[in-house]
Each structure stands twice: as C-alpha cells, then as structure tokens.
Motif scaffolding. Sequence first.
Motif, PDB file in Angstrom:
ATOM      1  N   PRO A  10      30.039  -9.929 -36.868  1.00 37.49           N
ATOM      2  CA  PRO A  10      31.038  -9.060 -36.243  1.00 37.49           C
ATOM      3  C   PRO A  10      32.310  -8.805 -37.056  1.00 37.49           C
ATOM      4  N   GLY A  11      32.795  -9.770 -37.801  1.00 32.93           N
ATOM      5  CA  GLY A  11      34.052  -9.599 -38.520  1.00 32.93           C
ATOM      6  C   GLY A  11      34.021  -8.451 -39.514  1.00 32.93           C
ATOM      7  N   PHE A  12      33.083  -8.485 -40.438  1.00 35.81           N
ATOM      8  CA  PHE A  12      33.038  -7.436 -41.449  1.00 35.81           C
ATOM      9  C   PHE A  12      32.411  -6.146 -40.927  1.00 35.81           C
ATOM     10  N   THR A  13      31.691  -6.220 -39.813  1.00 39.29           N
ATOM     11  CA  THR A  13      31.235  -4.987 -39.168  1.00 39.29           C
ATOM     12  C   THR A  13      32.436  -4.233 -38.627  1.00 39.29           C
ATOM     13  N   LEU A  14      33.329  -4.945 -37.952  1.00 37.73           N
ATOM     14  CA  LEU A  14      34.559  -4.315 -37.467  1.00 37.73           C
ATOM     15  C   LEU A  14      35.419  -3.821 -38.624  1.00 37.73           C
ATOM     16  N   TRP A  15      35.496  -4.594 -39.698  1.00 38.94           N
ATOM     17  CA  TRP A  15      36.281  -4.170 -40.861  1.00 38.94           C
ATOM     18  C   TRP A  15      35.742  -2.859 -41.421  1.00 38.94           C
ATOM     19  N   SER A  16      34.427  -2.745 -41.535  1.00 36.70           N
ATOM     20  CA  SER A  16      33.850  -1.517 -42.098  1.00 36.70           C
ATOM     21  C   SER A  16      34.089  -0.324 -41.180  1.00 36.70           C
ATOM     22  N   LEU A  17      34.018  -0.536 -39.874  1.00 42.15           N
ATOM     23  CA  LEU A  17      34.325   0.547 -38.940  1.00 42.15           C
ATOM     24  C   LEU A  17      35.793   0.949 -39.030  1.00 42.15           C
ATOM     25  N   ALA A  18      36.670  -0.029 -39.210  1.00 38.85           N
ATOM     26  CA  ALA A  18      38.100   0.259 -39.376  1.00 38.85           C
ATOM     27  C   ALA A  18      38.327   1.057 -40.647  1.00 38.85           C
ATOM     28  N   PHE A  19      37.660   0.689 -41.720  1.00 42.61           N
ATOM     29  CA  PHE A  19      37.786   1.387 -42.998  1.00 42.61           C
ATOM     30  C   PHE A  19      37.398   2.855 -42.845  1.00 42.61           C
ATOM     31  N   ILE A  20      36.262   3.081 -42.225  1.00 45.17           N
ATOM     32  CA  ILE A  20      35.781   4.443 -42.031  1.00 45.17           C
ATOM     33  C   ILE A  20      36.744   5.231 -41.142  1.00 45.17           C
TER      34      ILE A  20
END
Length: 104
Positions: A10-20
């Motif tokens: 979940p952590g880096f999944t959320l980070w990637s969504l935030a980036f996009i």
Amino acid sequence: MTRTLWPILPGFTLWSLAFITLYALQYMGCYLAWQPAFHRTVLILACLAWLAMLVACLIVQLKLIRRSGAAPTAVHRIGVGATLAALAATLVTFAPVTFVSMCL
C-alpha cells in the motif's frame, strides 16, 4: 501468496498514485492557464491530502499488527518500513510543489 504480501504494497502504491495525480494537476494547470496562486494552492492541497492518506495507511497497518495479538512477522515489519519510506519519498519528491516555478 497475495495474502502474505499485502502489507508491503500500500505505501508505494499510494505514492505512485500521488505522483500521477500531482503531475496531472501540474499539466492541467499549465495547459488551462490557471492563475498561479490558485494553481499552487491546488498542488499544495493535493500534496497534503496524499500525505494524510499515507499517514492513515501507516496507522491502519500498525493497528492491524497490534490487533492480531501475535508478534509482527518480517513481512509486516517490511510493510511498515516500506510505508515509512513511501512517506519520506513523498516529502522529498513533492516538496518542490511549494516553491518551484510551475509552468516553464
């Protein structure tokens, strides 16, 4: 296998969504010629919202570990560490939103 690896995701999944999301907002603001103050405000609020979601994710992970009653497994410790790393990456990666020129 999926059940045992979920704490890491979940952590880096959320980070990637935030980036996009943030870079899509960056593009939209430049393309649609938003006022600079409004554009910066939207980007900062989006960044703060994603930081809040990552902190909430970390809290949920810690509560689930405590609720299980057993000692945390290596996967759970790695998952918490990955979420902390994603939180730090969010701070470092998205900090320029607050002070760098938005449209070049």
